[in-house]
Design an enzyme around this catalytic site. Structure first.
Site, PDB file in Angstrom:
ATOM      1  N   ASP A 265      -0.942  10.576   7.753  1.00 24.90           N
ATOM      2  CA  ASP A 265      -1.069   9.168   7.370  1.00 24.90           C
ATOM      3  C   ASP A 265      -0.795   8.260   8.570  1.00 24.90           C
ATOM      4  OD1 ASP A 265      -1.443   6.926   5.779  1.00 24.90           O
ATOM      5  OD2 ASP A 265       0.629   6.879   5.079  1.00 24.90           O
TER       6      ASP A 265
ATOM      7  N   LYS B 129      14.201   1.092   2.504  1.00 24.22           N
ATOM      8  CA  LYS B 129      12.979   1.420   1.778  1.00 24.22           C
ATOM      9  C   LYS B 129      13.383   1.820   0.363  1.00 24.22           C
ATOM     10  CE  LYS B 129       8.625   3.876   2.556  1.00 24.22           C
ATOM     11  NZ  LYS B 129       7.921   4.802   3.471  1.00 24.22           N
TER      12      LYS B 129
ATOM     13  N   GLY C 177       0.795  -1.223   0.000  1.00 26.30           N
ATOM     14  CA  GLY C 177       0.000   0.000   0.000  1.00 26.30           C
ATOM     15  C   GLY C 177       0.824   1.268   0.000  1.00 26.30           C
ATOM     16  N   THR C 178       2.117   1.198  -0.346  1.00 22.96           N
ATOM     17  CA  THR C 178       2.957   2.380  -0.407  1.00 22.96           C
ATOM     18  C   THR C 178       3.615   2.426  -1.775  1.00 22.96           C
ATOM     19  OG1 THR C 178       4.939   1.249   0.392  1.00 22.96           O
ATOM     20  CG2 THR C 178       3.450   2.145   2.053  1.00 22.96           C
TER      21      THR C 178
END
Length: 363
Positions: free
Chosen positions: A188, A94, A74-75
């Protein structure tokens, strides 16, 4: 015919690892280096790695990435557990792979890196390094044992230990207070964006891709951004209001605190996947719990919800029925965080001063 057979045999040889002689001749390479070398020395031209792909290989970073572990769904990126090759310390890498030749680096990637490199706080995840490899960016951060979603999943009936609940909320509020003091709205906050270490129990805020500096006019969240965290969105965002304040983070913090205590989202519509819901249904669920707002409780509510007068009046529920393990002190704080009126929500700096956190402040 013989040439085709020779080619088939050659393709089969591609799967054979490097000869032990190579390890003797070139003893200084790490596993990533040997793997890249095998791709460069591939006998089959069609299978040989290109210079473009080679530049994106993890060998050109100082970090070994454990492929396939810990990917974040979801990123616009994937995150993996890794290890620093020099110190052998665990890290989270990441990887952003949406660098387009004609468009450059996305603004979300730039924001996340910029905000994280600016901030220095014990409850904000720390950036160790930023590495550019070909068309990808590797954002290297300190490692964590798990995220809060995984922690909650270990407690399906909720965290019964009052001190653990308090400790997690205290650290979340400290991190938010620091963000807000730096004029940053996270926007978020959800269990997946909170990193947890077990011993000692620590919480750190991450995922600043949709964060904004609220000294600059804040644009509304995109449909993609909204889909990720709709369960933790306040009414003013669900109804499309584009002007909002740091109080949106406090709403999310309240929802997360309730979820820690009950083991499932406070405003969850059904028992299915909690990511799959819509703004309308989510708003209906919120009103079914907190009741229909009016001008007395929320001055200016008609400007936010133009059809508020046409909505059937719904009385508020007793929150104790939904979160029975919370004591009166905790319940009072929860109500202040999930107040329908944004201006009535308690801010992190004020919440940290409550007597509820006296023992943690003194520690």
């Amino acid at each position: 015919m013989r040439s085709l057979q020779w080619k088939d045999n050659l393709l089969g040889a591609v799967q054979v690892p490097l000869s032990p002689i190579v390890y003797m001749v070139i003893p200084g390479l790490n596993p990533e280096g040997y793997y890249l070398l095998s791709k460069l020395l591939c006998l089959c031209p069609e299978r040989r790695i290109t210079a473009f792909d080679a530049l994106q290989h993890p060998y050109f970073t100082n970090y070994h990435i454990f492929s396939g572990k810990g990917s974040i769904q979801g990123t616009p990126s994937k995150a993996y557990m890794g290890q620093a090759m020099d110190s052998k310390k665990p890290v989270i890498v990441k990887i952003f792979d949406r660098i387009k030749l004609n468009e450059g680096i996305s603004s979300a990637v730039i924001r996340e890196i910029a905000f994280l490199k600016e901030m220095d706080h014990e409850n904000i995840v720390s950036v160790i390094d930023v590495v550019f490899t070909g068309m990808k960016i590797h954002l290297v951060m300190e490692a964590a044992d798990m995220n809060l979603r995984q922690f909650i999943d270990e407690h399906p009936k909720g965290v019964s230990d009052r001190h653990v609940r308090k400790n997690l909320l205290y650290q979340l509020l400290k991190g938010l207070d620091y963000c807000h003091s730096q004029k940053i709205i996270h926007r978020d906050l959800r269990p997946e964006s909170l990193m947890i270490n077990r011993d000692p129990l620590t919480l750190k805020i991450s995922d600043f891709g949709t964060a904004r500096d609220f000294q600059v006019p804040v644009k509304a969240l995109t449909i993609i951004d909204r889909a990720k965290c709709v369960l933790y969105m306040p009414p003013e965002i669900l109804y499309g209001k584009w002007r909002y304040t740091a109080s949106v983070d406090m709403w999310a913090a309240g929802c997360i605190f309730a979820e820690i205590a009950r083991g499932k989202p406070l405003f969850q519509i059904g028992s299915n996947d909690y990511h799959m819901t819509s703004d309308i249904y989510q708003m209906q669920k919120i009103l079914s719990v907190l009741g229909t707002p009016n001008e007395d409780l929320w001055p200016g509510v008609c400007e936010v919800f133009h059809n508020i007068n046409s909505i059937k009046l719904i009385p508020s529920m007793d929150l104790h029925e939904l979160v029975p393990c919370l004591d009166p002190e905790e319940m009072d704080l929860l109500k202040q965080m999930i107040c329908l009126n944004p201006s009535g929500r308690i801010m992190a700096a004020d919440a940290l001063k409550l007597s509820y956190f006296d023992d943690l402040r003194a520690a």
